[in-house]
Each structure stands twice: as structure tokens, then as C-alpha cells.
Write an enzyme that holds these catalytic residues in place. Structure first.
Site, PDB file in Angstrom:
ATOM      1  CG  ASP A 215      -2.284   0.627   0.919  1.00 33.09           C
ATOM      2  OD1 ASP A 215      -2.319   1.859   0.749  1.00 33.09           O
ATOM      3  OD2 ASP A 215      -3.293  -0.084   0.846  1.00 33.09           O
ATOM      4  CG  HIS A 255      -5.709   2.917   1.322  1.00 34.33           C
ATOM      5  ND1 HIS A 255      -5.310   1.746   0.709  1.00 34.33           N
ATOM      6  CD2 HIS A 255      -7.046   2.965   1.198  1.00 34.33           C
ATOM      7  CE1 HIS A 255      -6.370   1.120   0.231  1.00 34.33           C
ATOM      8  NE2 HIS A 255      -7.436   1.832   0.513  1.00 34.33           N
ATOM      9  CB  SER A 429     -10.048  -0.151   0.569  1.00 35.16           C
ATOM     10  OG  SER A 429      -9.346   0.165  -0.584  1.00 35.16           O
TER      11      SER A 429
END
Length: 643
Positions: A215, A255, A429
Site C-alpha cells: 500500500d 490507506h 479496501s
């Protein structure tokens, strides 16, 4: 494929049984290379070329240098793949140089050659989700983790959180959308993924399992992550260093920290919430903090693959309904290396989010990461058992985990940057890391599980009842319920982990392929393309299907109007490609592989039918296209995997 491979027989390699169909032996090298990665999101092409050769490089170096290329260098971690430069070529160019690529291809010791390129990857968070709660330091957040454990008494005091001086308060009414859902919910299933019984009864918490988050970085100094951080499996590929700490200059770099927290937030430390596998170790592989390329992706997918059990990827091509894109050839090879050599040969597990583009009519059949046979593609469902507005559907989805919708309700609780917490993580996600955490619990329960064992366990241990009010469910000939929106259903962690404890490894699989005959190749708004082919299940070596792939080369002036249906000999019909009405590209599909799980467990012997059509373009009645190639690839076992 080269036609000189006229061998009749069986060849064992790794865990696969490769089978000859006619004159053609199916090999990993050919399966990988004949899958176009799609090039819709290429930023630019470089002056680096990659090629594959199993011959002695000393024999071909002179030729390569005479052709204007630099001395060949091996690509780290990818066997038999080398890279060369052309110094006389621009480092950045918007168009590929096919003539230069063909110079390499003409060398009879070079199996394939590809020009390097740079591209974007996108985090799978719905674009209008922006809010973040901050600075929570008590165990009350566990009560907000409804998807892990929500007994009846909490259901009535749960839904909205109200901020009063940064403390969480609860309303005293059930959310209106759950009133009827609760009233009619008589199947005995909880409104969660049944995790607490795994901790309390089975005593598994993820201990000893290592998960790498590919990520934008993870804040490993976070109070809820620092004790579970694994430096040994971490790397920062974007900035060429070891530390995966996110760059705070970019406010979107939250994220990876959020995804990591879902899996491995520490339990009972008065901070944020509790990770699904709260004693697992988690590392960060930074790939999304800048431009990436095929070689970087490959490095990410096999980084520390002797140590990493699970790679979690909540990203992919942009979910705008316009792209047909996926991993390049080296990343495809990396997936294969990880799945066959990772975890000491048992195979690393790759968990990927299905995508967030449904509001833009996107479909994950156009996503080559989701469509790779080695990935576990996870979709999402909201608290009230409905498909979120954003969640993409396709026949490659294997299972579903909870996530939030686009409204203001409580979503997924997790860690956030600056040592804070959030209640607002959502999208597919958020669903994929929950699944990665569940798989970590299963691997702790049984360390001998292979990557295929994990997929079989997922197929067998999902729940349809919580999702049954959604349309699209059907039962295949092997008795499995399937929905392209949800795969085989909602993850039930307790059932999956309990079956994993005594699971016996499934038999080695066979792979074989056959081409659909193409007589009249043209189709359009006025007529369909229909073709049939009869198989004998690779002379009986496949009686129980796993993955089915359709490799297609189709020309059409508006690619998004193309639909593809595949019907098995047992009358199961799968929508391999749905229309994507925003995609008006005239590039069509070239050697594009589409994966389906809908035929899982069926016997492939008999007549298969494929239908290519356009039933969408009402305003373009004169459109005509052609089917150039349709190849059916079947993966499966001769023995029943569940005996």
C-alpha cells in the site's frame, strides 16, 4: 505456443499436473505470457526492455549489444528474466516502440520481450469518503466493531456515534434500515463474521502469522500497531529504503495504516479497536506512494516471500469504468512464484479488493489483479446485508466481508495516521483486510494449508442467508450457491477456522485448454457470436473444476458494449463479461483472461457454449465486431478434493 511440443503424456511440475491437449502442453510460462496486462493506464513507456531466456546469456550477449542494447542484467527475484536499455531511445515516450521490441523477439534464444512502462495504481476507497475521526484512547471502539461481534443486546443501542468533546456517545435506537431486517432474520445467523467464538472457543488469534500490506505505508509507531509490526517483511519501493512509514506530506497516505489496523490492532490496550487477527505480525510494502512499474510490482508481490504468509492489496486499476488493465508479465510471474514457492512451497496468499467502480458501471472482469487465479478477490456488504453502491461484481469474486456504505453510518473501525483512530474506513479496501485477518486465523489453525486449500475453505465456509435478499443467486451443478456480487457468500470465520483445523491438502491439479472453433467470427447489435466445443475433461484428469478461464481476443468499436456468457455442460451459465457502458474504447480485448469461480466443483466433460453479444448499444445499431480467438482453460482435480 510452439508446435514442436508434440508430446503425449503427463508432466509433473511443482504442485501442478500439466496436461497435453492435442499438440499443446500447458506450461506456466505460456499461461503467463499469453495474458495481456492491458495498457490503458500507462503513463509512459521507458527505454528499458525486459526479456525471458533460459539459454546461456553469454551466447546471446554479443547479438544483443550489436542490436544497440546494453549488457543484460537479471531482474531480482524473477528467474530467467533480464533487462536491457537502449541509450539512444528516449527515457519517456507516450507510445510503445514495437519495432525495437521485435528486434529482441527475433532472437531465437529469447522467448518473449516487453518494453518497460510506468503506470498508476489506485487505492480502493470510494471517492466521496473524506471524513476521519481522531484521537480516541479507550476500549469503547470495540463496541463499534459490529462486524466482528454484535450480540442482540448491543443491536438496540447501536448505530450512530455522536461527537461530544471527542468522546463517543451512542443513540438508543436501532438503525431504521435494520428494523425489518432484524424482524425477518430467522435463520439464526449473526450480523457479523462470527469472530469472537474463534478467540474464545478455538483460541486462535493470528499468532505466528505474518501479513504484508502492499500500500502507501503503515505508521508502525502507532500505539495500536507497534507491538505487532514486522520490520523484516517491510520495504519502501517508491523511495528505495527499508522504512515503510507513510509520507505525511501527502494527506492521502492513510490507506495502508488503516488496512493494517483492521488485521493487527492490538487487543485490550485501550487504543482504537481490535484487529481480526490481533496477535498476527504486520509489515508494510510501500508501492502506492508514487509512480510504479511492472518490475516494482513484481518485487512487491514476492518481497520476503519465504517469510510472508499473506499479502493484502486493496488497490488496482482506476475504477472509472474505462480501463481494462492488470499486472504486467513480470507481476504475473511474481504471482506464480509466490503461490508455488512462497511459504516454503505451500504458497503465499494474495488477498485483493474487488473494486469500487459499480456506480460508474465498472466490472471486475476488466481487472487483471482480481482475475488472476492466485488472488482471493473479496467484495463487500453493508451492515443491513445489501451490496454497497460502489462494490463491483464479477465471476472472479470468491467471498464477501463487511464494510460501510456511502452514508454517514458507522463503517469500519481501525487505526489512522498520527496515532489516531477512525470509524470511517470503507470500500472494498476495508473488506479485503478483514478477509486477510480471517485467513490468518485459519493459517494459525493449520500451517500446512496451501494457497489452493485456502480457496477451497473459502468456497465451503461462506454464508448465503445474510445476503439472500439480494438478487443474482444461483446454484451450480456441484451444489454451490454463487452470486457475482458476493461470490460464495459472507465469510464465517468460526466455520472456516474450525474446518481448517483438520483439513487435508487437496489433490494436485491439472490444467488443460481447448480453443472454441470460429466459423463466422462477426457479431454486433443485430447478431450474436455463438460457438461450442466438447471436452472430455482432459481425458478424465479433471472431474472437479476449480478455476475456469476464458482467454479472449475480440475486436469491437465500443469495447464496453461487449458481453460474454459461458455455459458449462451441466447448464450453469456464467456472465464472464458484463457491459461497461462508459468504456467507448475501440481497442477491444487482446489475449485477455477472464476468471470464473461459478463452475467450482463441476465436471467439465461435455459441451461448452460461449456467446459474445452486444445488447447495450441501442443508439449504435450499425456496430460490428469480430471474435478472433476464444480459449477455454480449465483447472481442477481428478480426485474429489473433499474426500
Amino acid at each position: 505456443m510452439s508446435t514442436n511440443k508434440e508430446i503425449i503424456g503427463l508432466i509433473y511440475a511443482c504442485e501442478y499436473l500439466y496436461f497435453v491437449v492435442g499438440n499443446y502442453l500447458i506450461e506456466p510460462h505460456e499461461l503467463l505470457v499469453h495474458h495481456n496486462h492491458g495498457e490503458n493506464d500507462v503513463n509512459h513507456y521507458s527505454n528499458v526492455w525486459y526479456f525471458h531466456s533460459t539459454d546461456d546469456l553469454n551466447e546471446i550477449h554479443e547479438t544483443i549489444i550489436q542490436q544497440g542494447f546494453s549488457f543484460a542484467q537479471p531482474v531480482d527475484g524473477i528467474p530467467n528474466v533480464y533487462k536491457v536499455k537502449r541509450e539512444d531511445h528516449p527515457e519517456i515516450h507516450h507510445e510503445p516502440f514495437h519495432n525495437t521490441t521485435n528486434i529482441l523477439k527475433q532472437n531465437n534464444k529469447v522467448n518473449w520481450a516487453k518494453q518497460g512502462f510506468s503506470k498508476n495504481l489506485y487505492k480502493r476507497v470510494p471517492t466521496d469518503v473524506r471524513s476521519r475521526y481522531e484521537s480516541y484512547f479507550n476500549d469503547e471502539l470495540w463496541k463499534m466493531q459490529w462486524y466482528e461481534y454484535m450480540p442482540e443486546k448491543l443491536l438496540w443501542v447501536f448505530y450512530h456515534d455522536i461527537r461530544h468533546n471527542n468522546n463517543i456517545k451512542y443513540t438508543t435506537h436501532i438503525h431504521p434500515s435494520l428494523q425489518d431486517y432484524r424482524k425477518n432474520y430467522t435463520n439464526g445467523m449473526p450480523l457479523n463474521m462470527n469472530l469472537v467464538p474463534v478467540y474464545e472457543e478455538l483460541k486462535y488469534t493470528g499468532k505466528g502469522i505474518r501479513v504484508a500490506i502492499i500500500d502507501d505505508g503503515i505508521e508502525h509507531t502507532h500505539d495500536d500497531l507497534k507491538d505487532n509490526y514486522d520490520e523484516e517483511i517491510s520495504i519502501n519501493l517508491n523511495w528505495n529504503k527499508k522504512d515503510p512509514m507513510p509520507r505525511y506530506e501527502d494527506p492521502t497516505n492513510t490507506h495502508g495504516t488503516r488496512c493494517a489496523g483492521e488485521i493487527a490492532m492490538a487487543a485490550n490496550n485501550t487504543k482504537c479497536g481490535v484487529g481480526v487477527a490481533y496477535n498476527a505480525k504486520v509489515g508494510g510494502i510501500v508501492l502506492l506512494d508514487g509512480k510504479t512499474n511492472d518490475e516494482m510490482e513484481a518485487r512487491a508481490l514476492i518481497n520476503a516471500n519465504s517469510l510472508v504468509d499473506i499479502y493484502s492489496g486493496s488497490w488496482g486499476p482506476t475504477d472509472d469504468g474505462l480501463m481494462v488493465d492488470g499486472p504486467g508479465v513480470m507481476a504475473q510471474i511474481a504471482f506464480e512464484i509466490g503461490a508455488t514457492k512462497g511459504r516454503n512451497g505451500k504458497g503465499s496468499i494474495y488477498v485483493f479488493a474487488s473494486g469500487n467502480g459499480r456506480m460508474l458501471f465498472d466490472n471486475c472482469a476488466s481487472d487483471g489483479y482480481v482475475g488472476n487465479i492466485y488472488t482471493v478477490a473479496i467484495s463487500s456488504v453493508t451492515m443491513d446485508g445489501r451490496a454497497p453502491e460502489y462494490a463491483e461484481r464479477c465471476a472472479a469474486v470468491i467471498a464477501t466481508a463487511y464494510s460501510g456504505g456511502l452514508d454517514d453510518g458507522v463503517k469500519i473501525v481501525t487505526s489512522d495516521i498520527n496515532n489516531t483512530c477512525t470509524l470511517s474506513h470503507t470500500g472494498t479496501s476495508a473488506a479485503a483486510p478483514l478477509a486477510a485477518g480471517v485467513i490468518a486465523l485459519a493459517l494459525e489453525a493449520n500451517g500446512n494449508l496451501t494457497w489452493r486449500d485456502v480457496q477451497h475453505l473459502l468456497v465451503r465456509n461462506c454464508e448465503v442467508a445474510p445476503l439472500s435478499k439480494n438478487s443474482g443467486w444461483s446454484t451450480n451443478a456441484a451444489g454451490f450457491d454463487f452470486n457475482p456480487q458476493f461470490g460464495f457468500g459472507l465469510l464465517n470465520a468460526y466455520k472456516l477456522v474450525k474446518e481448517a483445523i483438520g483439513w487435508s491438502t487437496v489433490p494436485k491439479k491439472s490444467i488443460c485448454a481447448t480453443n472454441f472453433p470460429i466459423k463466422c467470427k462477426y457479431f454486433g447489435r443485430a447478431s450474436k457470436f455463438v460457438s461450442t466445443v466438447t471436452t472430455n475433461g482432459c481425458n478424465g484428469y479433471i472431474k472437479y473444476l476449480e478455476h475456469v478461464q476464458l482467454c479472449v481476443t475480440i475486436r469491437y468499436p465500443k469495447r464496453g458494449m461487449v458481453e460474454i456468457d459461458l455455459k458449462s455442460p451441466k447448464n450453469t451459465t456464467c456472465k464472464m463479461m458484463e457491459p461497461r457502458r462508459l468504456d467507448e474504447s475501440n481497442k477491444g480485448f487482446f489475449e485477455w483472461k477472464i476468471k470464473s469461480l461459478q463452475f467450482w466443483g463441476e465436471n467439465p466433460s461435455g459441451e461448452w457454449t460461449v456467446i459474445v453479444k452486444d445488447e447495450t448499444s441501442n443508439l449504435f445499431t450499425g456496430l460490428t465486431g469480430s471474435v478472433e480467438k476464444l480459449r477455454l482453460i480449465m483447472h481442477g482435480t481428478k480426485k474429489n478434493p473433499y474426500n
